[in-house]
Design an enzyme around this catalytic site. Structure first.
Site: not given
Ligand SMILES: Cc1ncc(COP(=O)(O)O)c(C=O)c1O
Length: 382
Positions: A161, A191, A212-213, A332, A249, A76
């Site tokens: 996504n 993605q 990363a996640h 989201c 930091t 994000t």
């Molecule tokens: C295509 C896409 N962009 C951005 C994000 C946001 O990433 P983060 O959760 O690391 O802020 C996501 C996560 O759902 C995503 O699927």
């Protein structure tokens, strides 16, 4: 790891932390306790650890030193830094011109990009959103059509996504640059990481957002990977960390985990994941009627479909009650209909769900999930 009493098929929302990543983070957390900005020996050692992770990340992505990495708090923030950070710079430079700078993007973008709209407009810039077709593809020619000499950024996501559709970023970038050689091309590659080559995407763009996640790294860390020479303005004031473009930091432990996750996902079996996704799709096709699959030209780890006669929420809840975890689209959009769901144009009695697979998904998971889905459709369809 996710418990095996359940089947986790929501990896596009967040994937389980890899054990090797956790080990690397543990080690870094123990050894690198100092602030990387401190000038004493322990601080310099911590700074070297961050820079080592930065370098390893670039190598693992297959990128050379014409690229640089700015660590962020996730995808994000990386999206916002690219879109708002670049536009802020252009607004500053073109203050005396009559036409306001624009950012051109697609209707299927993650809210991290579409949500920049109000900030851009407060800055005096304008977000232009280009429609997609019913399959979740945005024609490169339509994007180029929206680009003008005043466009600061073209932002086109690589893999969507919610649908898994892969956009033709390369064609869009080439056409856009013909109209405006100064434009900065950004792609949200959150993605694609682990499924499609980031090095190939890199040949078309100026910067890419990663998180990363989604690949077995920790939550709360990501990066904007950008070409050397591409300038941005920071979103916040503060210190001079990350070239002064992302003050604060460094999340050293998260950064180490992120680099390790990227190294591991490079060796991942994207072909095997694609095979499992196809197995799931053909099983659903064979055993359930009244199903519509979404998207074409897909990444291979996301399968989005709608089922007639059951609402999305009922499907997700009933599958969850039987131990199968999927989502109704993007994490989201848990409480409102997503823009992608809207473009599918389905009637109210079609429920949409998204399966998303990862390195830890097995054939057994897919077969069991299929059995459970068949049972849920039998029990809940009206
Ligand atoms: C295509 C896409 N962009 C951005 C994000 C946001 O990433 P983060 O959760 O690391 O802020 C996501 C996560 O759902 C995503 O699927």
């Amino acid at each position: 790891m996710a418990s095996k009493s359940s089947i986790y098929l929501d990896n596009a929302a967040s994937a389980p932390l890899r054990v090797e990543v956790l080990a690397a983070m543990n080690e870094a957390g123990r050894a690198e306790f100092a602030n990387p900005s401190s000038s004493h020996g322990a601080g310099r050692k911590a700074a070297a650890c961050v820079d080592d992770a930065r370098q390893r990340l670039l190598v693992a992505l297959g990128l050379d030193d014409s690229w640089r990495v700015l660590f962020t708090s996730g995808g994000t923030e990386a999206d916002a830094l690219a879109v708002i950070g670049r536009t802020a710079l252009v607004v500053d430079r073109t203050r005396k011109q009559a036409a306001a700078p624009t950012v051109v993007t697609t209707v299927i973008e993650h809210p991290a990009v579409l949500g920049c709209r109000s900030i851009l407009s407060r800055m005096g810039a304008h977000l232009e959103i280009v429609e997609s077709d019913r399959d979740g593809h945005v024609p490169p020619a339509a994007l180029a059509e929206a680009v003008s000499p005043h466009t600061a950024v073209l932002s086109v996501m690589h893999v969507n996504n919610e649908l898994g559709t892969v956009q033709d970023v390369d064609s869009a970038a080439k056409l856009a640059r013909l109209k405006n050689p100064e434009i900065m091309i950004h792609s949200d590659a959150v993605q694609s990481l682990g499924m499609l080559g980031i090095d190939t995407l890199a040949s078309s763009v100026d910067c890419m957002s990663l998180s990363a996640h989604k690949i077995g790294g920790p939550r709360g860390v990501g990066a904007l990977v950008l070409r050397r020479g591409i300038e941005l303005a920071p979103l916040t004031g503060g210190g001079d960390q990350e070239e002064g473009l992302r003050p604060g930091t460094e999340n050293l432990v998260g950064i180490v985990g992120f680099a390790r996750a990227v190294e591991l996902c490079r060796h991942d079996d994207s072909g095997r994941i694609l095979g499992l996704t196809e197995r799931l799709q053909s099983g659903i096709e064979r055993r359930i009627d009244g199903v519509q699959f979404h998207g074409r030209v897909l990444s291979g780890h996301i399968l989005a479909l709608s089922i007639q006669g059951i609402g999305s929420d009922v499907l997700v809840r009933a599958l969850s009650d039987r131990g199968v975890y999927v989502s109704s689209g993007s994490a989201c959009h848990s409480t409102r209909k997503s823009h992608v769901a809207k473009i599918l144009g389905l009637g109210p009695n079609w429920g949409t769900i998204r399966f998303s697979l990862s390195w830890q998904t097995t054939q057994d998971d897919v077969d069991q999930a299929l059995d459970v889905l068949c049972a849920v459709v039998r029990d809940f369809r009206v």
